[in-house]
Scaffold this motif. Structure first.
Motif: not given
Length: 389
Positions: A283, A271, A281, A273, A268, A278, A247-248, A244, A260
Motif C-alpha cells: 500500500v 486504521h 500489503f 497501520p 487502509v 502497509a 484483506a488481513r 483493510y 491492495l
C-alpha cells in the motif's frame, strides 16, 4: 541476492532483484557496493525520479466482452496502438530506464501482435506483465505467455457472482485460463475489482486463488470512470472501513499474498497501520506521475491509466522523455498544497490524498478523495452552508 538491473536516482538508486523478485530503493553506499560509479544525479537536490519504474501500456480499447463497468469503455471496434508505434514507445521507455510495463486493454489477447510486443519489451530489458480476462486463451496461447513476467486474470466473483459483477457469464473461461497459465508458469494471479455489489464475494475469490495455487490476489478499487461512471458501484462507507480488516483476514486464513492497489490507501491508513504493515500489503498512495505513468491507445502519456489528462503524445519520438522531468505537476504537487483534512493527516506523505481519478470524477482533480473515511468524517462535522432566501 541476484541483481538483474539498477538505475541511479538522486537518493541512490533503484535495484531490481532477480532472486528474490523485488524492486528496491537503495542508498548511494549500496549502489557503490553493487559496483555502480558516482552518478551526476547524486549532486542534484531532491526531486522526481529520473523515470517511472512502471508504465501501463493500454494497447487497445478493443474487447468483445462488453463488461458493464469497463474503465476504458472498450468495444469490439475500439482504438488500438499499432505494433510499430508500440515498439517505438517501448524503445523510448527502455532508454529512460523503465523496469516494467503492464500490458492490457481492452483485451490485449485479441491483438495478433501482443506476443511480439512482449518479446520486443524483453529484448529492450523491460519486463512485460499482462492483465487479461482470459477469454479465448487456450493451451497454445498459455505456452506463449511464458514471455511475460506476472500475468493476472480478472475475476470479480466466482460462478454466478462473476456474471453479476461483469454483466456476462465468463467465469468458466477465466478459471480455465488460470489453469492453463498455472500449468506453464508460477507467476499467475487474480485481479479482483472490489465494488459495492462484489465486496461480499471477495472471500470466494480468495479461496479460488488458494485452490489453484496462484501467487497473488490483487484487489482493485472500483472507479467511476469509463462505463463505470454510469454505475452506482462505489464502496459504501461501511465497506470502505471494512476493506483493510478483510484483506488481513484473507491473508491469515488462506495463506495467500494479497495486494491492495494505490487507490485503497485512504481506506487502509484510516486504521493507522504501521509503515511495515502497509508495505506488507503493497500500500502506497497515488503514485501517478511519480513511480507510475501510462500510455493510452491514442498515444496520450498520462499519470495513470484512469486519468485522461495528457502530458505528451507518446507517439512523438522523445516526447515522454522531455515531459517527465517537469510534467505531472497536478499529481506531484498534491502533498505540498493539500487541503484539509489531508493537510493535517499523519499519513499525508504516504497516502497523497487518495485517488486522483476518483476525486476528478466527483468534482475536482485536487480535491481529497471522497471515498476516504477521514474525509467523510471531516465533511460530516462541517456545518452546512446557509443559503440566503
Amino acid at each position: 541476492m541476484k541483481v538483474a538491473r539498477a538505475r541511479a536516482e538522486r537518493f541512490g538508486g533503484i535495484v531490481e532483484l532477480q532472486s528474490p523478485r523485488a524492486l528496491l530503493q537503495v542508498d548511494r553506499q549500496m549502489m557503490r557496493e553493487l559496483g555502480h560509479p558516482h552518478s551526476p544525479l547524486w549532486d542534484l537536490p531532491p526531486g522526481p525520479l529520473s523515470a517511472p519504474t512502471e508504465v501501463h501500456v493500454v494497447l487497445s480499447r478493443r474487447c468483445a466482452a462488453g463488461c458493464r463497468g469497463c474503465y476504458v469503455d472498450a468495444t469490439p471496434e475500439g482504438a488500438a496502438l499499432p505494433f510499430d508505434q508500440a515498439c517505438s514507445i517501448l524503445d523510448e521507455l527502455a532508454e529512460m530506464g523503465v523496469f516494467h510495463v503492464a500490458l492490457g486493454g481492452g483485451e490485449a489477447l485479441e491483438l495478433d501482435y501482443l506476443f511480439a510486443v512482449a518479446a520486443h519489451a524483453r529484448s529492450r530489458g523491460i519486463t512485460p506483465n499482462l492483465t487479461t480476462s482470459g477469454l479465448g486463451l487456450d493451451a497454445a496461447a498459455a505456452e506463449k505467455c511464458r514471455v511475460f513476467g506476472q500475468i493476472n486474470v480478472s475475476v470479480d466473483g466466482v460462478g454466478a457472482a462473476y456474471a453479476q459483477a461483469r454483466g456476462f457469464d465468463g467465469f468458466r473461461h477465466a478459471e480455465r485460463a488460470l489453469r492453463f497459465l498455472r500449468a506453464v508458469k508460477p507467476e499467475v494471479g487474480v485481479n479482483c475489482v472490489v465494488s459495492r455489489s462484489s465486496f461480499d464475494q471477495v472471500p470466494e475469490v480468495a479461496r479460488l486463488v488458494r485452490k489453484l495455487r496462484l501467487n497473488e490476489l490483487e484487489l482493485l478499487r472500483f472507479k467511476p470512470v469509463g462505463r463505470g461512471a454510469r454505475l452506482d458501484e462505489e464502496l459504501t462507507p461501511e465497506q470502505a472501513r471494512s476493506l483493510y480488516p478483510m484483506a488481513r483476514r484473507l491473508v491469515f486464513r488462506h495463506r495467500i499474498r494479497v495486494k491492495l492497489d494505490c487507490s485503497f490507501a485512504p481506506m487502509v491508513f484510516w486504521h493507522r497501520p504501521s509503515k511495515a504493515a502497509a508495505a506488507f500489503f503493497g500500500v502506497q498512495g497515488c503514485v501517478g506521475g511519480d513511480v507510475l505513468a501510462a500510455v493510452q491507445p491514442e498515444g496520450a502519456f498520462t499519470g495513470c491509466s484512469f486519468v485522461a489528462r495528457a502530458e505528451a503524445d507518446a507517439r512523438v519520438p522523445g516526447a515522454m522523455q522531455r515531459s517527465w522531468p517537469q510534467g505531472f505537476a497536478a499529481f506531484r504537487g498534491y502533498v505540498a498544497t493539500a487541503p484539509e483534512p489531508c493537510a493535517s493527516c499523519d499519513y499525508l506523505q504516504l497516502c497523497r490524498g487518495g485517488c486522483r481519478a476518483v476525486s476528478a470524477a466527483h468534482g475536482a482533480f485536487a480535491d481529497p478523495d471522497p471515498g476516504c473515511p477521514r474525509v467523510q468524517e471531516y465533511r460530516a462535522r462541517r456545518p452546512l452552508p446557509v443559503i440566503a432566501t
